[in-house]
Design a protein around this motif. Sequence first.
Motif, PDB file in Angstrom:
ATOM      1  N   ASN B  46      54.290  51.705  45.332  1.00  0.00           N
ATOM      2  CA  ASN B  46      53.384  52.191  46.279  1.00  0.00           C
ATOM      3  C   ASN B  46      52.355  51.314  46.916  1.00  0.00           C
ATOM      4  OD1 ASN B  46      56.271  53.530  46.819  1.00  0.00           O
ATOM      5  ND2 ASN B  46      55.331  54.968  45.706  1.00  0.00           N
ATOM      6  N   LYS B  47      51.698  50.008  46.618  1.00  0.00           N
ATOM      7  CA  LYS B  47      50.621  49.532  46.466  1.00  0.00           C
ATOM      8  C   LYS B  47      51.528  48.194  47.040  1.00  0.00           C
ATOM      9  CE  LYS B  47      48.507  52.558  43.531  1.00  0.00           C
ATOM     10  NZ  LYS B  47      47.591  52.981  42.205  1.00  0.00           N
ATOM     11  N   ILE B  48      50.051  47.768  47.319  1.00  0.00           N
ATOM     12  CA  ILE B  48      50.106  46.053  48.183  1.00  0.00           C
ATOM     13  C   ILE B  48      49.440  45.100  46.937  1.00  0.00           C
ATOM     14  CG2 ILE B  48      51.296  46.322  50.138  1.00  0.00           C
ATOM     15  CD1 ILE B  48      48.299  45.959  51.326  1.00  0.00           C
ATOM     16  N   VAL B  49      49.729  44.111  46.678  1.00  0.00           N
ATOM     17  CA  VAL B  49      49.421  43.054  46.149  1.00  0.00           C
ATOM     18  C   VAL B  49      48.601  42.080  46.853  1.00  0.00           C
ATOM     19  CG1 VAL B  49      48.793  41.920  43.674  1.00  0.00           C
ATOM     20  CG2 VAL B  49      50.401  44.407  44.361  1.00  0.00           C
ATOM     21  N   MET B  50      47.600  41.166  47.304  1.00  0.00           N
ATOM     22  CA  MET B  50      47.350  40.580  47.553  1.00  0.00           C
ATOM     23  C   MET B  50      46.355  38.852  47.001  1.00  0.00           C
ATOM     24  SD  MET B  50      46.296  40.999  51.964  1.00  0.00           S
ATOM     25  CE  MET B  50      47.322  41.884  52.225  1.00  0.00           C
ATOM     26  N   PRO B  51      46.350  38.382  46.803  1.00  0.00           N
ATOM     27  CA  PRO B  51      45.562  37.252  46.002  1.00  0.00           C
ATOM     28  C   PRO B  51      43.940  36.983  46.499  1.00  0.00           C
ATOM     29  CG  PRO B  51      47.176  35.661  47.759  1.00  0.00           C
ATOM     30  CD  PRO B  51      47.278  36.903  47.845  1.00  0.00           C
ATOM     31  N   GLY B  52      42.839  36.874  45.601  1.00  0.00           N
ATOM     32  CA  GLY B  52      41.588  37.344  45.829  1.00  0.00           C
ATOM     33  C   GLY B  52      41.407  36.667  46.920  1.00  0.00           C
ATOM     34  N   GLY B  53      40.445  37.214  48.062  1.00  0.00           N
ATOM     35  CA  GLY B  53      40.240  37.217  49.496  1.00  0.00           C
ATOM     36  C   GLY B  53      39.274  36.006  49.441  1.00  0.00           C
ATOM     37  N   VAL B  54      39.426  35.178  50.074  1.00  0.00           N
ATOM     38  CA  VAL B  54      38.755  33.769  50.461  1.00  0.00           C
ATOM     39  C   VAL B  54      38.078  33.857  51.981  1.00  0.00           C
ATOM     40  CG1 VAL B  54      38.514  31.351  50.146  1.00  0.00           C
ATOM     41  CG2 VAL B  54      40.658  32.286  48.463  1.00  0.00           C
ATOM     42  N   ASP B  55      36.802  34.097  51.778  1.00  0.00           N
ATOM     43  CA  ASP B  55      35.841  33.714  53.268  1.00  0.00           C
ATOM     44  C   ASP B  55      35.337  32.751  53.031  1.00  0.00           C
ATOM     45  OD1 ASP B  55      34.207  34.593  55.185  1.00  0.00           O
ATOM     46  OD2 ASP B  55      33.648  36.409  54.358  1.00  0.00           O
ATOM     47  N   SER B  56      35.081  32.088  54.811  1.00  0.00           N
ATOM     48  CA  SER B  56      35.110  30.453  54.541  1.00  0.00           C
ATOM     49  C   SER B  56      33.873  30.235  55.508  1.00  0.00           C
ATOM     50  CB  SER B  56      36.508  29.856  55.478  1.00  0.00           C
ATOM     51  OG  SER B  56      36.667  30.577  56.699  1.00  0.00           O
ATOM     52  N   LEU B 466      43.157  39.071  42.058  1.00  0.00           N
ATOM     53  CA  LEU B 466      44.001  38.992  42.728  1.00  0.00           C
ATOM     54  C   LEU B 466      43.236  40.395  43.394  1.00  0.00           C
ATOM     55  CD1 LEU B 466      45.646  41.528  41.364  1.00  0.00           C
ATOM     56  CD2 LEU B 466      46.597  38.718  40.441  1.00  0.00           C
ATOM     57  N   ALA B 467      43.673  40.891  44.245  1.00  0.00           N
ATOM     58  CA  ALA B 467      43.568  42.841  44.730  1.00  0.00           C
ATOM     59  C   ALA B 467      44.566  43.457  44.739  1.00  0.00           C
ATOM     60  CB  ALA B 467      42.376  42.447  46.193  1.00  0.00           C
ATOM     61  N   ILE B 468      44.937  44.309  44.892  1.00  0.00           N
ATOM     62  CA  ILE B 468      45.416  45.519  44.482  1.00  0.00           C
ATOM     63  C   ILE B 468      45.101  46.698  45.846  1.00  0.00           C
ATOM     64  CG2 ILE B 468      47.788  47.194  43.753  1.00  0.00           C
ATOM     65  CD1 ILE B 468      46.495  45.413  40.859  1.00  0.00           C
ATOM     66  N   TYR B 469      45.813  46.998  46.762  1.00  0.00           N
ATOM     67  CA  TYR B 469      45.322  47.721  47.539  1.00  0.00           C
ATOM     68  C   TYR B 469      46.360  48.591  47.304  1.00  0.00           C
ATOM     69  CZ  TYR B 469      42.221  43.957  49.488  1.00  0.00           C
ATOM     70  OH  TYR B 469      41.024  43.178  49.287  1.00  0.00           O
ATOM     71  N   ASP B 470      45.858  50.666  47.193  1.00  0.00           N
ATOM     72  CA  ASP B 470      46.421  51.103  47.630  1.00  0.00           C
ATOM     73  C   ASP B 470      46.949  51.609  48.966  1.00  0.00           C
ATOM     74  OD1 ASP B 470      47.895  53.812  47.283  1.00  0.00           O
ATOM     75  OD2 ASP B 470      45.959  54.970  46.614  1.00  0.00           O
ATOM     76  N   ILE B 471      48.361  51.163  49.648  1.00  0.00           N
ATOM     77  CA  ILE B 471      48.088  51.162  50.941  1.00  0.00           C
ATOM     78  C   ILE B 471      49.440  50.685  51.198  1.00  0.00           C
ATOM     79  CG2 ILE B 471      47.799  49.317  51.816  1.00  0.00           C
ATOM     80  CD1 ILE B 471      46.677  50.746  55.002  1.00  0.00           C
ATOM     81  N   ASP B 472      49.999  51.924  52.119  1.00  0.00           N
ATOM     82  CA  ASP B 472      51.796  51.843  52.676  1.00  0.00           C
ATOM     83  C   ASP B 472      51.576  51.084  53.647  1.00  0.00           C
ATOM     84  OD1 ASP B 472      54.324  52.151  53.851  1.00  0.00           O
ATOM     85  OD2 ASP B 472      54.153  53.702  54.253  1.00  0.00           O
ATOM     86  N   PRO B 473      52.412  49.659  53.310  1.00  0.00           N
ATOM     87  CA  PRO B 473      52.284  48.314  54.642  1.00  0.00           C
ATOM     88  C   PRO B 473      52.493  48.642  55.851  1.00  0.00           C
ATOM     89  CG  PRO B 473      53.904  47.700  53.318  1.00  0.00           C
ATOM     90  CD  PRO B 473      53.075  49.374  52.382  1.00  0.00           C
ATOM     91  N   GLU B 474      52.723  50.090  56.131  1.00  0.00           N
ATOM     92  CA  GLU B 474      53.354  50.485  57.542  1.00  0.00           C
ATOM     93  C   GLU B 474      52.726  51.735  58.092  1.00  0.00           C
ATOM     94  OE1 GLU B 474      55.473  49.302  59.424  1.00  0.00           O
ATOM     95  OE2 GLU B 474      56.396  48.046  57.467  1.00  0.00           O
ATOM     96  N   GLU B 475      51.253  51.590  56.925  1.00  0.00           N
ATOM     97  CA  GLU B 475      50.795  52.640  58.337  1.00  0.00           C
ATOM     98  C   GLU B 475      49.297  52.617  58.965  1.00  0.00           C
ATOM     99  OE1 GLU B 475      48.974  55.709  55.751  1.00  0.00           O
ATOM    100  OE2 GLU B 475      48.419  55.539  58.187  1.00  0.00           O
ATOM    101  N   LYS B 476      49.080  53.082  60.143  1.00  0.00           N
ATOM    102  CA  LYS B 476      49.097  52.769  61.015  1.00  0.00           C
ATOM    103  C   LYS B 476      47.612  53.394  60.953  1.00  0.00           C
ATOM    104  CE  LYS B 476      51.954  50.100  62.438  1.00  0.00           C
ATOM    105  NZ  LYS B 476      51.725  48.583  62.033  1.00  0.00           N
ATOM    106  N   ASN B 477      46.713  55.045  60.372  1.00  0.00           N
ATOM    107  CA  ASN B 477      46.051  55.478  60.553  1.00  0.00           C
ATOM    108  C   ASN B 477      44.836  54.432  60.466  1.00  0.00           C
ATOM    109  OD1 ASN B 477      43.663  57.042  60.524  1.00  0.00           O
ATOM    110  ND2 ASN B 477      45.253  59.076  59.516  1.00  0.00           N
ATOM    111  N   GLY B 478      44.461  54.103  61.433  1.00  0.00           N
ATOM    112  CA  GLY B 478      42.736  52.994  61.049  1.00  0.00           C
ATOM    113  C   GLY B 478      41.509  53.609  60.264  1.00  0.00           C
ATOM    114  N   LYS B 479      41.477  54.888  60.100  1.00  0.00           N
ATOM    115  CA  LYS B 479      40.926  55.230  58.951  1.00  0.00           C
ATOM    116  C   LYS B 479      41.222  55.257  57.540  1.00  0.00           C
ATOM    117  CE  LYS B 479      37.505  57.206  61.393  1.00  0.00           C
ATOM    118  NZ  LYS B 479      37.574  58.163  62.695  1.00  0.00           N
ATOM    119  N   LYS B 480      42.557  54.921  57.500  1.00  0.00           N
ATOM    120  CA  LYS B 480      43.358  54.905  56.326  1.00  0.00           C
ATOM    121  C   LYS B 480      43.304  53.498  56.048  1.00  0.00           C
ATOM    122  CE  LYS B 480      46.224  59.036  55.450  1.00  0.00           C
ATOM    123  NZ  LYS B 480      47.098  60.262  56.159  1.00  0.00           N
ATOM    124  N   ILE B 481      43.731  52.667  56.996  1.00  0.00           N
ATOM    125  CA  ILE B 481      43.278  51.228  56.587  1.00  0.00           C
ATOM    126  C   ILE B 481      42.235  50.886  56.223  1.00  0.00           C
ATOM    127  CG2 ILE B 481      43.728  49.126  57.187  1.00  0.00           C
ATOM    128  CD1 ILE B 481      46.115  50.781  59.524  1.00  0.00           C
TER     129      ILE B 481
END
Lengths: 275, 567
Positions: B46-56, B466-481
Amino acid sequence: MKEIVFTVKKDIDVPVELDSLLPVKLQEMSAEEIKKIELPQGNKKISVEELFNLNIEENDAIITPKVTINGSSMKLKRIGEKMEGGEIVVNGDAGMYVGAEMKSGKVTVNGNAECWVAQNLKGGEVIINGDAKDYVGSAYRGDWRGMSGGKITINGNVGTEIGEYMKKGLIIVNGNCKIMPGVHQNGGIIMINGEVEGRAGGEMLKGAIVINGPLKSKLPSFEYEGIVEDPVIKLTKKDEGTPVKGTYYKYIGDFVNNKPKGQLYLSVEHNDLTC
Amino acid sequence: MEYIIKNGTVYDPTNKVDGEKMDICVKDGRIVEKVSNNATVLDASNKIVMPGGVDSHSHIAGAKVNTGRTLRPEDSKKDVWQKEGLRKGSGFSVPSTYKTGYQYSGMGYTTVIEAAMPPLIARHTHEEFVDLPQIDKAAMPLFGNNWMVLEYLKNGDLNMCAAYVAWLLKATRGFAIKIVNPGGTEAWGWGKNVHGLDDEIPYFGITPRDVVRGLAQVNEMLGLPHSIHVHPNNLGHPGNWETTLDTMDCVKDIKAKPKHGKRDTVYYNTHVQFHSYGGTSWKDCVSKGVEVAEYVNKHDHLMVDIGQITLDETTTMTADGPMEYDLHMTNGLKWANCDVELETGSGVVPFIYSPKGPVYSLQWAIGLDLFLHANSDKVILTTDHPNAGPFIRYPRVIAWLISEQYRKDWIENRVHKWAAQKSHITDTDREYTMYEIAKITRANTSKVLGLSDDRGHLGLGARADLAIYDIDPEEKNGKKIEKAFLEANYVFKDGDIVVKDGNVVKEVFGNTIYVDAKINEELEAELMKDLEPRFKKYYSVNIENYPVQEAYANQWEPINIDATEIK
């Protein structure tokens, strides 16, 4: 209501910050809770118990929450900072930032005060019965949004750059003033009853400075308007005006800015047009 | 240390993984196929996993950032940061170095590129990097107004220009060619500016077009990992979108030939939001975001980052001195200007993007116009920190993109009506998917920077960032995102857990990446013959004291390029 009296019981070297001792908040606390409050002292902490003798008196004559600090010195900083009501009486001197960012209420210091009295004052009243040092009613360092309301009275002398970037409110100085009162002033009124060393209203845009004593050197970038008697100072179009008694030379400035609306009043009695 | 991250919903666009439930194994700082039974298990269901963020593109260290800190004590007061066991810090829009590192890390970022480094003050930038924990970093030296570059380009000597670029990158431990207001900052030294691609640069007699094209060619001759990184002329002026399109178009015939990484673009337009204004003045200014986005979608030779306005009080800082002067004249607030000898110059001005302001709201909408109408393979999420807003607002930008409802809430209740009237944001109901968010914050950035071999993805052998975020991929509540992306559940840096629930739990010091391009010895000798007298005559330092020494990093990570074929 309770009157909470703190009496300093020991000498300290490192200054202590008292911004957590606010009258309204302390009203609801028990003596034991108050004694346990930790105050920042340099990079350490000191408890109220270690620093003060605490005395709480129930007094029906008092209608607002009240705190009294006895035996205060310049080592006690930030008295009444961010206060939102009630009254603080300081017997002795007050350290830096007394009444800073205060929203309402009243702070009276029966002694002298260090720099930054009522920095960024938003409302309420601060009275210093002795002298105050520099930056009375000024903005935080670097900020261009200064004092936005309230009233400051200094019964003694003040230092430099009082009312820096002031936007609204009133500062009254009954003693003398060093250089640059009302530097960058953007509103509000500064009234000085003693002697001013010079450069009043440097780079001011709006607001008014009334000097009832001599101004030793006036900035050349102020334009002479004429003599006014018992003027009513209007700061904005809708302002009803603040009446002032006396005869003044009126100037507009500071013309180092574009279209300035700052008003400078110098008492005819103590000043000479040719200077 | 070994870890296995179980059952996470993984988004890894580089490897075409779109929301698959899978396990990820980490061993010795890398992503591996499997780990032993001793591995620590992390449940990411129930969490999403992404590579670590890269800021250019972010201004996090160096002379002008520090000027911003000095200029704005009131900004320091606004945000004081103290957490148990970590270094204290302060500053909202220009945070101190440690705070910068901790906060980036807390959001799941692991690599950040400082967008503008004056070569002469490179040592200062690297000194700040040494004290910037949690992330890997690199800095891009400024070339667009450099006397040597302008002279070589004036003489049409691309080989010498390439030799100089390679030498300077190595001397300053720089990463890529940054061009800011080509010719304009030099003209500012003469009290002037350039306003179009074909205006003449005073004294040198060449045009911004020559500078951009010349450096783009040099970039591909050397085969640098990143393309030229351009902030075109006329930033922030209504009607500048034509200059922007001209600049983008002037390099389209050049072919990408990187010797490191998988970049296929030759042009990177940074903070394109500031360059997409139509009209002739602020009164009739309109969004040209859609037009610019369409150009970007149609052409393969370029990539853009947005520079999204976040509607905060911030501090603007850029090597575009004349633009900052204009800004100071508009808002009347204090400013600082800094001229760097023969190389560049910069300016700093505080700025309040009030949501109630019509122009600021329009600027906000233009950024979103670009995001919503561009192909998500071609754009990158930035706020040009701190120019359009501080980087800690990235989660809010993500929320605007993911949730139309949240965006609408802002359009209807928070911002001035110009936002909707003069832009096209209400024409579309597009919502970014998590996969697209991973693209614009990870995959696209690492690819365009030429760092995608081991960063910005979760393929085997990649760095275990990598980064793990505790969020549902379908979440639409701005504050929660917003909260989920601001406070990452877990962040790994090189195989270690560095963040847990948004709090830094381990302090690590990342690498400083730079490009070491080897050039032909004869050419280098010729270059030195040119440079030495110039340093003697014009510079305030000796050439021997100019290069940044070995000691100026926690750990160097050179990218070696062989460019000896240039003669």
